[in-house]
Design a protein around this motif. Structure first.
Motif, PDB file in Angstrom:
ATOM      1  N   UNK A   1      -2.434   0.654   1.581  1.00 42.39           N
ATOM      2  CA  UNK A   1      -3.829   0.242   1.695  1.00 42.39           C
ATOM      3  C   UNK A   1      -4.108  -0.966   0.807  1.00 42.39           C
ATOM      4  N   UNK A   2      -3.540  -0.964  -0.407  1.00 44.38           N
ATOM      5  CA  UNK A   2      -3.731  -2.100  -1.314  1.00 44.38           C
ATOM      6  C   UNK A   2      -3.171  -3.379  -0.704  1.00 44.38           C
ATOM      7  N   UNK A   3      -1.995  -3.271  -0.100  1.00 49.65           N
ATOM      8  CA  UNK A   3      -1.360  -4.454   0.495  1.00 49.65           C
ATOM      9  C   UNK A   3      -2.201  -5.016   1.634  1.00 49.65           C
ATOM     10  N   UNK A   4      -2.685  -4.142   2.519  1.00 46.15           N
ATOM     11  CA  UNK A   4      -3.427  -4.657   3.671  1.00 46.15           C
ATOM     12  C   UNK A   4      -4.828  -5.136   3.274  1.00 46.15           C
ATOM     13  N   UNK A   5      -5.424  -4.511   2.246  1.00 51.36           N
ATOM     14  CA  UNK A   5      -6.738  -4.976   1.806  1.00 51.36           C
ATOM     15  C   UNK A   5      -6.622  -6.345   1.158  1.00 51.36           C
ATOM     16  N   UNK A   6      -5.571  -6.526   0.391  1.00 52.52           N
ATOM     17  CA  UNK A   6      -5.388  -7.797  -0.302  1.00 52.52           C
ATOM     18  C   UNK A   6      -4.851  -8.902   0.603  1.00 52.52           C
ATOM     19  N   UNK A   7      -4.004  -8.494   1.578  1.00 49.15           N
ATOM     20  CA  UNK A   7      -3.283  -9.518   2.321  1.00 49.15           C
ATOM     21  C   UNK A   7      -3.418  -9.415   3.843  1.00 49.15           C
TER      22      UNK A   7
END
Length: 280
Positions: free
Chosen positions: A263-269
């Motif tokens: 989730x962190x990866x897709x929210x950031x990138x």
């Protein structure tokens, strides 16, 4: 962990089911109540504005800490004193069985179970989510699934996800597994055989996550929670197989940590994940 007795009178089955449901729901309810109470005292009493990170910390302390782990440990302490009078009241003839939550440093077999359980839990949840998406495209329908509230906060404040990743392994996994596998599954296994003894707690665990969802339609949330039964079954089977609460706690923690990382990866990138409700 306790195991099924030879005889399973109807009354004992009902008592076990009610006790398991009350303990599971009661632990979460206590945790949420304490979280709201303390948050209210901080806001009203000292005028503190709660940041997203502080809100998550309060939830971790009171829901997973006191509500889950605290209730589980309290049950172990008070059960010897309450079980006898309750059995006398219900006129149950059997003696009070010994109840414990086994915990040990994982063996090589346990480690293999952790790896296999983690892969099956992640794979099953993602395949379930993909199957729902594919079914919607094929049928031309759309289900509104709710978002896990912790994931919702994380999407709005990505830095919170960096807190939730280690907390999944250190707090969320151990706390929830002590209550739902150690106590709820352990209590049900006293009167049920392994298959229903694992399935029933898994359904209870997934069903109670309804209250952790934000938004979505009833039908969509029901389907999302159906997918959540898959990792819940993995946690339950792992505990049944190893009789070591550390094993499902680590599988659960790694499972959640992986989803928070994704989730962190897709929210950031990139775009948001389609199924934030998969968080256990």
């Amino acid at each position: 962990m306790s195991h099924v007795t030879r005889e399973r009178p109807f009354l004992q089955s009902v008592v076990a089911l009610v006790a398991a449901l009350v303990l599971g729901a009661g632990g979460l309810l206590l945790g949420f109540a304490l979280t709201f109470l303390v948050a209210g005292l901080l806001i009203v009493g000292i005028g503190l504005e709660l940041s997203p990170a502080l809100s998550i910390v309060l939830s971790l302390v009171f829901v997973q800490g006191i509500g889950c782990a605290g209730v589980a440990l309290s049950y172990l302490k008070v059960r010897p004193y309450l079980a006898g009078p309750v059995r006398d009241l219900l006129q149950l003839s059997e003696t009070v069985p010994r109840f414990d939550i086994s915990a040990a440093v994982p063996s090589m077999r346990d480690a293999a179970t952790i790896v296999a359980g983690y892969l099956v839990a992640i794979g099953g949840a993602l395949l379930g989510s993909a199957a729902i998406t594919l079914a919607q495209r094929v049928t031309g329908t759309e289900l509104e699934t709710g978002t896990n509230q912790a994931a919702q906060i994380g999407m709005e404040n990505p830095e919170v996800l960096l807190l939730l990743i280690p907390a999944s392994i250190l707090v969320i996994g151990p706390g929830e597994e002590m209550l739902f596998r150690g106590v709820v599954q352990g209590r049900i296994r006293e009167v049920f055989s392994p298959v229903p003894g694992v399935l029933i707690p898994s359904v209870i665990f997934a069903g109670l996550h309804w209250f952790a969802l934000s938004g979505g339609s009833p039908q969509g949330n029901l389907v999302a929670l159906g997918v959540l039964v898959v990792p819940a079954l993995v946690f339950g089977v792992a505990y049944e197989y190893t009789d070591n609460i550390v094993v499902p706690a680590l599988i659960h923690g790694l499972y959640n940590a992986t989803l928070f990382t994704m989730l962190f990866v897709v929210v950031k990138y990139g775009d948001q994940l389609p199924q934030q409700a998969l968080l256990a």
